[in-house]
Design a protein around this motif. Structure first.
Motif, mmCIF file in Angstrom:
data_model
loop_
_atom_site.group_PDB
_atom_site.id
_atom_site.type_symbol
_atom_site.label_atom_id
_atom_site.label_comp_id
_atom_site.label_asym_id
_atom_site.label_seq_id
_atom_site.Cartn_x
_atom_site.Cartn_y
_atom_site.Cartn_z
ATOM 1 N N LYS B 144 2.504 10.209 23.985
ATOM 2 C CA LYS B 144 1.213 10.670 24.543
ATOM 3 C C LYS B 144 0.604 11.723 23.620
ATOM 4 O O LYS B 144 -0.597 11.745 23.392
ATOM 5 C CB LYS B 144 1.436 11.242 25.951
ATOM 6 C CG LYS B 144 0.134 11.444 26.693
ATOM 7 C CD LYS B 144 0.334 11.643 28.175
ATOM 8 C CE LYS B 144 -1.015 11.623 28.857
ATOM 9 N NZ LYS B 144 -0.946 11.715 30.285
ATOM 10 N N ASP B 148 -2.837 11.426 21.481
ATOM 11 C CA ASP B 148 -3.885 12.294 22.043
ATOM 12 C C ASP B 148 -5.142 12.244 21.156
ATOM 13 O O ASP B 148 -5.071 12.462 19.946
ATOM 14 C CB ASP B 148 -3.383 13.738 22.133
ATOM 15 C CG ASP B 148 -4.339 14.613 22.918
ATOM 16 O OD1 ASP B 148 -4.023 14.926 24.070
ATOM 17 O OD2 ASP B 148 -5.421 14.961 22.388
ATOM 18 N N PRO B 149 -6.298 11.939 21.781
ATOM 19 C CA PRO B 149 -7.506 11.772 20.961
ATOM 20 C C PRO B 149 -8.002 13.068 20.330
ATOM 21 O O PRO B 149 -8.677 13.040 19.299
ATOM 22 C CB PRO B 149 -8.536 11.231 21.960
ATOM 23 C CG PRO B 149 -8.030 11.638 23.299
ATOM 24 C CD PRO B 149 -6.549 11.686 23.197
ATOM 25 N N MET B 169 -9.772 6.799 20.552
ATOM 26 C CA MET B 169 -9.220 7.034 21.877
ATOM 27 C C MET B 169 -8.185 5.946 22.157
ATOM 28 O O MET B 169 -8.482 4.959 22.828
ATOM 29 C CB MET B 169 -10.352 6.995 22.890
ATOM 30 C CG MET B 169 -9.935 7.522 24.199
ATOM 31 S SD MET B 169 -11.087 8.595 24.997
ATOM 32 C CE MET B 169 -11.849 9.505 23.758
ATOM 33 N N LEU B 171 -5.586 5.526 23.995
ATOM 34 C CA LEU B 171 -5.198 5.142 25.355
ATOM 35 C C LEU B 171 -6.395 5.004 26.288
ATOM 36 O O LEU B 171 -6.246 4.556 27.425
ATOM 37 C CB LEU B 171 -4.211 6.165 25.931
ATOM 38 C CG LEU B 171 -2.915 6.328 25.135
ATOM 39 C CD1 LEU B 171 -2.093 7.482 25.672
ATOM 40 C CD2 LEU B 171 -2.101 5.046 25.163
ATOM 41 N N GLY B 172 -7.566 5.402 25.828
ATOM 42 C CA GLY B 172 -8.735 5.374 26.708
ATOM 43 C C GLY B 172 -9.756 4.323 26.309
ATOM 44 O O GLY B 172 -10.786 4.177 26.967
ATOM 45 N N ARG B 174 -10.515 0.364 25.722
ATOM 46 C CA ARG B 174 -9.877 -0.918 26.088
ATOM 47 C C ARG B 174 -9.533 -1.778 24.891
ATOM 48 O O ARG B 174 -8.711 -2.681 24.985
ATOM 49 C CB ARG B 174 -10.746 -1.679 27.080
ATOM 50 C CG ARG B 174 -12.065 -2.153 26.563
ATOM 51 C CD ARG B 174 -12.950 -2.624 27.695
ATOM 52 N NE ARG B 174 -14.333 -2.589 27.300
ATOM 53 C CZ ARG B 174 -15.114 -3.651 27.251
ATOM 54 N NH1 ARG B 174 -14.639 -4.824 27.576
ATOM 55 N NH2 ARG B 174 -16.377 -3.528 26.895
ATOM 56 N N LEU B 256 1.287 7.018 30.505
ATOM 57 C CA LEU B 256 0.326 7.005 29.400
ATOM 58 C C LEU B 256 -1.113 6.737 29.840
ATOM 59 O O LEU B 256 -2.042 7.364 29.338
ATOM 60 C CB LEU B 256 0.735 5.965 28.353
ATOM 61 C CG LEU B 256 1.966 6.294 27.509
ATOM 62 C CD1 LEU B 256 2.318 5.117 26.609
ATOM 63 C CD2 LEU B 256 1.748 7.535 26.656
ATOM 64 N N THR B 257 -1.310 5.791 30.737
ATOM 65 C CA THR B 257 -2.701 5.383 31.020
ATOM 66 C C THR B 257 -3.053 5.296 32.501
ATOM 67 O O THR B 257 -4.225 5.131 32.828
ATOM 68 C CB THR B 257 -2.992 3.989 30.421
ATOM 69 O OG1 THR B 257 -2.131 3.045 31.059
ATOM 70 C CG2 THR B 257 -2.771 3.947 28.917
ATOM 71 N N SER B 258 -2.094 5.344 33.371
ATOM 72 C CA SER B 258 -2.320 5.091 34.806
ATOM 73 C C SER B 258 -3.059 3.765 35.007
ATOM 74 O O SER B 258 -3.878 3.627 35.917
ATOM 75 C CB SER B 258 -3.111 6.227 35.448
ATOM 76 O OG SER B 258 -2.443 7.439 35.317
ATOM 77 N N GLY B 260 -5.321 2.474 33.200
ATOM 78 C CA GLY B 260 -6.675 2.453 32.647
ATOM 79 C C GLY B 260 -6.704 2.095 31.190
ATOM 80 O O GLY B 260 -5.665 1.841 30.594
ATOM 81 N N PRO B 261 -7.859 2.017 30.551
ATOM 82 C CA PRO B 261 -9.165 2.224 31.181
ATOM 83 C C PRO B 261 -9.598 1.020 32.025
ATOM 84 O O PRO B 261 -9.478 -0.112 31.561
ATOM 85 C CB PRO B 261 -10.093 2.374 29.971
ATOM 86 C CG PRO B 261 -9.393 1.659 28.864
ATOM 87 C CD PRO B 261 -7.933 1.797 29.115
ATOM 88 N N ASN B 262 -10.058 1.328 33.216
ATOM 89 C CA ASN B 262 -10.549 0.318 34.159
ATOM 90 C C ASN B 262 -9.565 -0.844 34.301
ATOM 91 O O ASN B 262 -9.947 -1.991 34.201
ATOM 92 C CB ASN B 262 -11.935 -0.185 33.712
ATOM 93 C CG ASN B 262 -12.621 -0.960 34.825
ATOM 94 O OD1 ASN B 262 -12.316 -0.769 36.002
ATOM 95 N ND2 ASN B 262 -13.544 -1.832 34.452
ATOM 96 N N TYR B 263 -8.305 -0.518 34.531
ATOM 97 C CA TYR B 263 -7.228 -1.489 34.778
ATOM 98 C C TYR B 263 -6.933 -2.384 33.565
ATOM 99 O O TYR B 263 -6.307 -3.413 33.705
ATOM 100 C CB TYR B 263 -7.545 -2.360 36.000
ATOM 101 C CG TYR B 263 -7.521 -1.568 37.290
ATOM 102 C CD1 TYR B 263 -6.319 -1.173 37.865
ATOM 103 C CD2 TYR B 263 -8.702 -1.181 37.915
ATOM 104 C CE1 TYR B 263 -6.291 -0.424 39.036
ATOM 105 C CE2 TYR B 263 -8.693 -0.430 39.078
ATOM 106 C CZ TYR B 263 -7.482 -0.060 39.638
ATOM 107 O OH TYR B 263 -7.465 0.692 40.793
ATOM 108 N N ASN B 264 -7.367 -1.979 32.376
ATOM 109 C CA ASN B 264 -7.104 -2.809 31.204
ATOM 110 C C ASN B 264 -5.667 -2.725 30.708
ATOM 111 O O ASN B 264 -5.269 -3.499 29.836
ATOM 112 C CB ASN B 264 -8.072 -2.460 30.068
ATOM 113 C CG ASN B 264 -9.413 -3.132 30.276
ATOM 114 O OD1 ASN B 264 -9.503 -4.352 30.320
ATOM 115 N ND2 ASN B 264 -10.464 -2.350 30.449
#
Lengths: 427, 313
Positions: B144, B148-149, B169, B171-172, B174, B256-258, B260-264
């Motif tokens: 992580k 980190d961005p 980004m 992890l953020g 898609r 790492l992402t929970s 996300g982004p947007n369930y990707n």
């Protein structure tokens, strides 16, 4: 003869039961477990040390009630509670906030605290929003101790260094407009300073992002009666579009890979100029890692009048089916919140404000806390107790991520969010 | 039971001798089962019982306050749930990416190191096994930080080398998030296969390899026709285990992402967790678990059919 003996025995038994019932609460014998999120400040950097001192003081008054404290964290705590409830190993007392507590209340796993909401207490709190946030229907499930608004915060030293402090309102209630905020963002960028991280990797701290966007153009998360979500109105869409554009322009940072804690930590490490989520409690918790003076301000809004979200700290009692433990748990809560010495002391340990007006100003001479205390007039409708609140939260951060990545337009993202959130109310 | 063993107990010197042996056989059998009992009880209580309860409750609208029978509704709902389908697609992509990568890379590493000196071999095995013994959470936290961005080392390296202008980004975004997850999953999955393949290569019959070399086989031919078939049992094990682990990928996603982004980057296991422990939809989450188990079962059977046909024990 036999009948006489039976009657005598019955009388003795009834008398003993009566005497036991009349025994002072201080003689109550029980063992209770208290799970606490880190809402109290740490003492000597040790989480749970303040809680231990409360228990010590409590035991001086109630020597026969053994209290086991267990600290849980915001990342894994909520799931731990759900697992414990399902597994029949739930604690007796939980120190949390209405968002989760009221949900547990609705699910029927809490003991009601109706007997603790005396006329005196309700009169002393003197705040309908706070009282309403603690109940489901006519039953009270959370006993509140303290409250504080959620705000944003800037690095005062950084603004001073760049000669930009005058662009941030520092007098009165420090309210300001979105235009003033935009001007400050541009000025910060010109000085090569980064804007706030609009974090949305998960639901942690999501109240900050919702309040920030709703305020920018005076939209609102829900209607005034808190019956449906309304953030997808034209002003709400403008708010989200503002953030999307600000990210593209480098005025704010895309936080699709950052959570609330990480974003605040970046602020504390002085790698960004401000944070869109802060509170006096957070300031106290992060004090050890902040080598500058943070300055808090309400969220900017188009008309300069913010609608603030706020935290309410409080306790609930989980119904483990043992009346004795429930009674002991209530005594513990009463001691923590209402003891003449420990009540105010515990409020100060959260660095927030007492719900009891009789506690008075606990932060005399502290300019920041006096300013914060004056913000209650901007408190917005409290929607954390709405049906389906937990489900709504799981729809919010994906909506922001979709808008920030361009996967959806701001309108589509908010429309989809509101649709999912409104469905969660009915479910 | 081994037929030879049973045969040894058959009466050879008349029925009286056989009758004398019967109690002994019975006692040995009972003792054997008694030794197995603790493991069996553990397996029953902690594996079989939860599986049965999971399957049973998947037919219920099971929340904290409800337990209503709904038949197949949870399963029907699953296949109309876009987020579940997206999560299933992500999961299959992770498996499809991780399994061949792990097998190919670990075979390559093992082939390179298995003839080195014991010290060098141990060093490399240790290096590749380190992420396994370090623990997923610790490794993930380090990743992580790397991704980190704003303050991560990966962006710093890329920007310092002039390869990128803006921080990525990882992890953020898609476009990169699932690849980033795959990279971490790969590093945490590689340890055991490297150790197993190194051992398998060391156990190959050297005379067959030498014979092939004397007959003029090239290195590739030796690998393809001698070593690879010899490693097939290991490959079957590695493929099945990596498939199951990749299907059950959860902690990486959560940390790492929970999702996300947007369930990707959401996987079925992560979504199951979200539905069960955040939304308390236990019945629906259990239906996801059942579907995942069935999918894993089908793929494992296929793997046994494909790799197992060439396996000789």
């Amino acid at each position: 003869m036999k009948r006489v003996v039976t009657i005598l025995l019955m009388t003795v038994l009834l008398l003993s039961a009566h005497v036991a019932a009349q025994a002072p609460a201080t003689q109550l014998k029980a063992e209770v477990t208290w799970w606490s999120f880190p809402n109290f400040l740490t003492v000597d950097g040790i989480p749970g040390k303040h809680e231990q001192s409360i228990i010590k003081a409590f035991n001086a008054k109630y020597p026969n009630i053994k209290v086991n404290i267990e600290m849980i964290d915001f990342a894994s705590g909520p799931e731990k509670i759900v697992t414990a409830i399902q597994g029949g190993t739930a604690p007796d007392v939980l120190f949390d906030a209405p968002g989760r507590i009221i949900d547990y209340g609705k699910n029927g796993v809490l003991a009601n605290l109706n007997d603790m909401f005396t006329a005196e207490f309700i009169k002393d709190v003197n705040n309908k929003n706070v009282i309403d946030a603690c109940k489901v229907g006519s039953n009270f499930y959370m006993y509140p101790i303290s409250t504080a608004p959620f705000l944003m915060a800037f690095n005062k030293d950084m603004l001073q260094k760049h000669g930009l402090l005058h662009m941030l309102p520092t007098e009165g209630d420090r309210t300001w407009t979105t235009s003033q905020y935009t001007a400050l963002l541009k000025a910060l960028k010109a000085k090569n300073e980064r804007g706030a991280i609009v974090f949305c990797i998960s639901q942690g701290g999501d109240q900050g992002t919702r309040a920030f966007m709703a305020n920018l153009f005076n939209s609102s998360i829900t209607d005034a009666a808190v019956t449906k979500y309304t953030i997808n109105d034209s002003n709400g869409v403008k708010g989200l579009q503002y953030v999307v554009d600000a990210i593209k322009d480098g005025l704010l940072l895309n936080g699709s890979a950052s959570d609330g804690t990480g974003a605040i930590d970046e602020f504390c490490a002085q790698r960004v100029s401000h944070t869109i989520l802060f509170s006096p409690g957070l300031q106290a918790v992060k004090q050890h890692m902040t080598n500058f003076e943070p300055i808090m301000a309400p969220y900017p809004s188009e008309n300069g009048t913010p609608a603030l979200e706020y935290l309410i700290d409080g306790f609930c009692v989980l119904n483990n089916g043992d009346a004795n433990r429930i009674k002991a748990a209530k005594l513990l809560i009463d001691f923590i919140c209402n003891d003449p010495v420990w009540g105010p002391k515990n409020v100060v340990a959260t660095n927030t404000f007492p719900v009891r007006s009789s506690f008075g100003n606990l932060y005399k001479g502290d300019g920041t806390m006096t300013f914060l205390a004056g913000l209650t007039k901007y408190y917005a409708p409290y929607y954390n107790t709405i049906n389906g609140f937990a489900a709504m939260r799981t729809a919010w951060f994906p909506a922001l991520q979709a808008a920030f990545s361009g996967e959806k337009t701001a309108k589509k993202a908010l429309d989809d969010f509101v649709k999912a959130a409104n469905e969660s109310i009915k479910r | 039971m081994d037929p030879g063993y049973r045969g040894a107990l058959k009466p050879t010197g008349g029925s009286s001798a056989w009758h004398k042996r019967r109690p002994l056989e019975l006692r040995e059998t009972l003792v054997s089962y008694a030794f197995l009992l603790p493991a069996l009880a553990f397996f029953g209580v902690f594996v079989v019982y939860p599986i049965l309860v999971g399957v049973f409750t998947s037919f219920f609208d099971y929340t904290m306050r409800k337990f209503d029978f709904v038949g197949l509704d949870n399963y029907i709902r699953l296949f109309g749930d876009k987020i579940f389908l997206k999560s299933m697609k992500n999961t299959i992509l992770l498996v499809a990416g991780a399994v061949p990568m792990v097998v190919i890379f670990s075979v390559f590493i093992s082939s390179t190191i298995y003839q080195k000196s014991p010290l060098v071999r141990s060093l490399f095995r240790g290096v590749f096994y380190l992420p396994v013994v370090t623990g997923t959470v610790s490794v993930t936290v380090v990743w992580k930080w790397i991704f980190d961005p704003f303050s991560g080392v990966l962006n710093w390296v890329l920007q310092s080398a002039g390869l990128t202008d803006q921080p990525i980004m990882w992890l953020g975004d898609r476009r990169y998030a699932l690849w980033a997850i795959l990279a971490v999953l790969f590093t945490t999955s590689i340890g055991q296969p490297v150790v197993l393949y190194t051992a398998a290569l060391g156990n190959l019959d050297k005379s067959q390899i030498e014979a092939a070399e004397i007959d003029g086989a090239s290195d590739w031919q030796v690998f393809r026709y001698v070593k690879w078939p010899g490693m097939m049992p290991t490959t079957l094990y590695v493929a099945v285990i990596t498939t199951i682990n990749s299907f059950q990928c959860f902690s990486l996603i959560q940390l790492l992402t929970s999702g996300g982004p947007n369930y990707n980057t959401s996987t079925v296991m992560y979504l199951l967790y979200e539905r069960a422990f955040k939304l308390m939809q236990f019945g629906y989450a259990n239906a996801m678990g059942v579907v995942l188990a069935v999918v894993i079962g089908i793929i494992s059977i296929l793997q046994f059919r494909v790799f197992g046909s060439n396996v000789e024990y």
